[in-house]
Design a protein around this motif. Structure first.
Motif, PDB file in Angstrom:
ATOM      1  N   TYR A   2      -6.274  -2.117  15.848  1.00 15.54           N
ATOM      2  CA  TYR A   2      -5.291  -1.623  14.889  1.00 15.54           C
ATOM      3  C   TYR A   2      -5.183  -0.116  14.960  1.00 15.54           C
ATOM      4  O   TYR A   2      -6.171   0.591  15.023  1.00 15.54           O
ATOM      5  N   CYS A   3      -3.967   0.349  14.918  1.00 13.51           N
ATOM      6  CA  CYS A   3      -3.682   1.775  14.910  1.00 13.51           C
ATOM      7  C   CYS A   3      -2.910   2.056  13.623  1.00 13.51           C
ATOM      8  O   CYS A   3      -1.839   1.507  13.411  1.00 13.51           O
ATOM      9  N   TYR A   4      -3.478   2.870  12.766  1.00 15.27           N
ATOM     10  CA  TYR A   4      -2.837   3.146  11.486  1.00 15.27           C
ATOM     11  C   TYR A   4      -1.950   4.363  11.598  1.00 15.27           C
ATOM     12  O   TYR A   4      -2.374   5.423  12.037  1.00 15.27           O
ATOM     13  N   LEU A  90      11.825   3.484   6.878  1.00 15.04           N
ATOM     14  CA  LEU A  90      11.384   2.835   5.650  1.00 15.04           C
ATOM     15  C   LEU A  90      10.202   1.910   5.901  1.00 15.04           C
ATOM     16  O   LEU A  90       9.436   1.623   4.994  1.00 15.04           O
ATOM     17  N   ILE A  91      10.089   1.444   7.127  1.00 11.70           N
ATOM     18  CA  ILE A  91       9.015   0.527   7.488  1.00 11.70           C
ATOM     19  C   ILE A  91       8.284   1.096   8.700  1.00 11.70           C
ATOM     20  O   ILE A  91       8.908   1.454   9.695  1.00 11.70           O
ATOM     21  N   ALA A  92       6.972   1.173   8.597  1.00 13.52           N
ATOM     22  CA  ALA A  92       6.174   1.763   9.671  1.00 13.52           C
ATOM     23  C   ALA A  92       5.850   0.761  10.782  1.00 13.52           C
ATOM     24  O   ALA A  92       5.282   1.146  11.795  1.00 13.52           O
ATOM     25  N   LEU A  93       6.224  -0.494  10.610  1.00  7.35           N
ATOM     26  CA  LEU A  93       5.954  -1.496  11.641  1.00  7.35           C
ATOM     27  C   LEU A  93       6.985  -1.385  12.755  1.00  7.35           C
ATOM     28  O   LEU A  93       8.112  -0.960  12.520  1.00  7.35           O
ATOM     29  N   LEU A 112      10.717 -10.437  14.610  1.00  9.21           N
ATOM     30  CA  LEU A 112      10.306  -9.264  13.839  1.00  9.21           C
ATOM     31  C   LEU A 112      11.494  -8.361  13.533  1.00  9.21           C
ATOM     32  O   LEU A 112      11.605  -7.825  12.433  1.00  9.21           O
ATOM     33  N   GLY A 113      12.368  -8.200  14.516  1.00  8.73           N
ATOM     34  CA  GLY A 113      13.530  -7.343  14.326  1.00  8.73           C
ATOM     35  C   GLY A 113      14.401  -7.808  13.170  1.00  8.73           C
ATOM     36  O   GLY A 113      14.880  -7.000  12.362  1.00  8.73           O
ATOM     37  N   GLU A 114      14.608  -9.114  13.075  1.00  7.34           N
ATOM     38  CA  GLU A 114      15.392  -9.656  11.967  1.00  7.34           C
ATOM     39  C   GLU A 114      14.699  -9.390  10.635  1.00  7.34           C
ATOM     40  O   GLU A 114      15.341  -8.989   9.659  1.00  7.34           O
ATOM     41  N   PHE A 116      12.500  -7.014   9.937  1.00  2.48           N
ATOM     42  CA  PHE A 116      12.535  -5.575   9.651  1.00  2.48           C
ATOM     43  C   PHE A 116      13.904  -5.171   9.112  1.00  2.48           C
ATOM     44  O   PHE A 116      14.004  -4.408   8.152  1.00  2.48           O
ATOM     45  N   ALA A 117      14.959  -5.675   9.729  1.00  2.47           N
ATOM     46  CA  ALA A 117      16.320  -5.328   9.303  1.00  2.47           C
ATOM     47  C   ALA A 117      16.586  -5.825   7.880  1.00  2.47           C
ATOM     48  O   ALA A 117      17.168  -5.105   7.056  1.00  2.47           O
ATOM     49  N   GLU A 118      16.143  -7.049   7.569  1.00  2.00           N
ATOM     50  CA  GLU A 118      16.320  -7.580   6.216  1.00  2.00           C
ATOM     51  C   GLU A 118      15.542  -6.750   5.195  1.00  2.00           C
ATOM     52  O   GLU A 118      16.061  -6.430   4.121  1.00  2.00           O
ATOM     53  N   ALA A 119      14.316  -6.403   5.523  1.00  2.00           N
ATOM     54  CA  ALA A 119      13.482  -5.621   4.601  1.00  2.00           C
ATOM     55  C   ALA A 119      14.073  -4.232   4.376  1.00  2.00           C
ATOM     56  O   ALA A 119      14.119  -3.743   3.239  1.00  2.00           O
ATOM     57  N   GLU A 120      14.532  -3.599   5.434  1.00  2.00           N
ATOM     58  CA  GLU A 120      15.127  -2.269   5.295  1.00  2.00           C
ATOM     59  C   GLU A 120      16.417  -2.324   4.483  1.00  2.00           C
ATOM     60  O   GLU A 120      16.667  -1.447   3.660  1.00  2.00           O
ATOM     61  N   ALA A 121      17.239  -3.343   4.687  1.00  5.84           N
ATOM     62  CA  ALA A 121      18.479  -3.479   3.923  1.00  5.84           C
ATOM     63  C   ALA A 121      18.171  -3.695   2.444  1.00  5.84           C
ATOM     64  O   ALA A 121      18.829  -3.112   1.570  1.00  5.84           O
TER      65      ALA A 121
END
Length: 157
Positions: A2-4, A90-93, A112-114, A116-121
């Motif tokens: 893991y890289c924080y 908005l998301i560091a992932l 993951l892309g979907e 991330f896009a939903e979470a950011e929206a």
């Protein structure tokens, strides 16, 4: 494995100083704002310059000068401030590789892309609904509650 990633706290810090400015109701210098955050005035000047370019704050030079809000708190949303800061992520992932040749990794990136896009929206929509006046009201409520607790505590001693 893991890289924080370091969290980007610019939005939080900027909201913090904007609420201090509103609470003061008078111009605040970069030095005063820096003291609120425990940071360097140069960091404040750099940040505030970007906010000035987008019409969120105004600055006056000279004696009695400083930074002031250019709009009322109910006319500024968290989204406005986020955009004025250059829309930091908005998301560091993220994906392991943006253009993978591996079909498995392509499937992973798609899923993951979907997400991330939903979470950011969702987050961006929330930011556009929350006004700085909402934060100021929350601060006032918390301040009043704390004052009541202290008054009650000091009264019973």
């Amino acid at each position: 494995m893991y890289c924080y990633m370091k969290q980007d706290s610019r939005l939080s810090a900027t909201l913090h100083v904007l609420l201090h400015m509103a609470d003061r109701g008078a111009p605040m210098t970069s030095e005063e704002l820096a003291a609120c955050l425990g940071t360097n005035p140069v960091v404040i000047r750099r940040t505030m310059a970007g906010l000035r370019e987008t019409g969120l704050v105004h600055s006056e030079k000279g004696h009695g000068g400083g930074w002031t809000l250019a709009r009322a708190l109910d006319a500024i949303t968290l989204g406005d401030v986020h955009r004025a800061l250059g829309e930091p992520a908005l998301i560091a992932l993220g994906h392991r590789s943006e253009n993978p040749q591996c079909l498995v990794e392509q499937a992973v990136n798609s899923a993951l892309g979907e997400a991330f896009a939903e979470a950011e929206a969702l987050l961006a929509g929330h930011f556009d609904r929350v006004r700085l006046s909402d934060l100021a009201a929350d601060f006032s409520r918390r301040f009043d509650e704390r004052r009541q607790i202290h008054a009650k505590h000091n009264h019973t001693l």
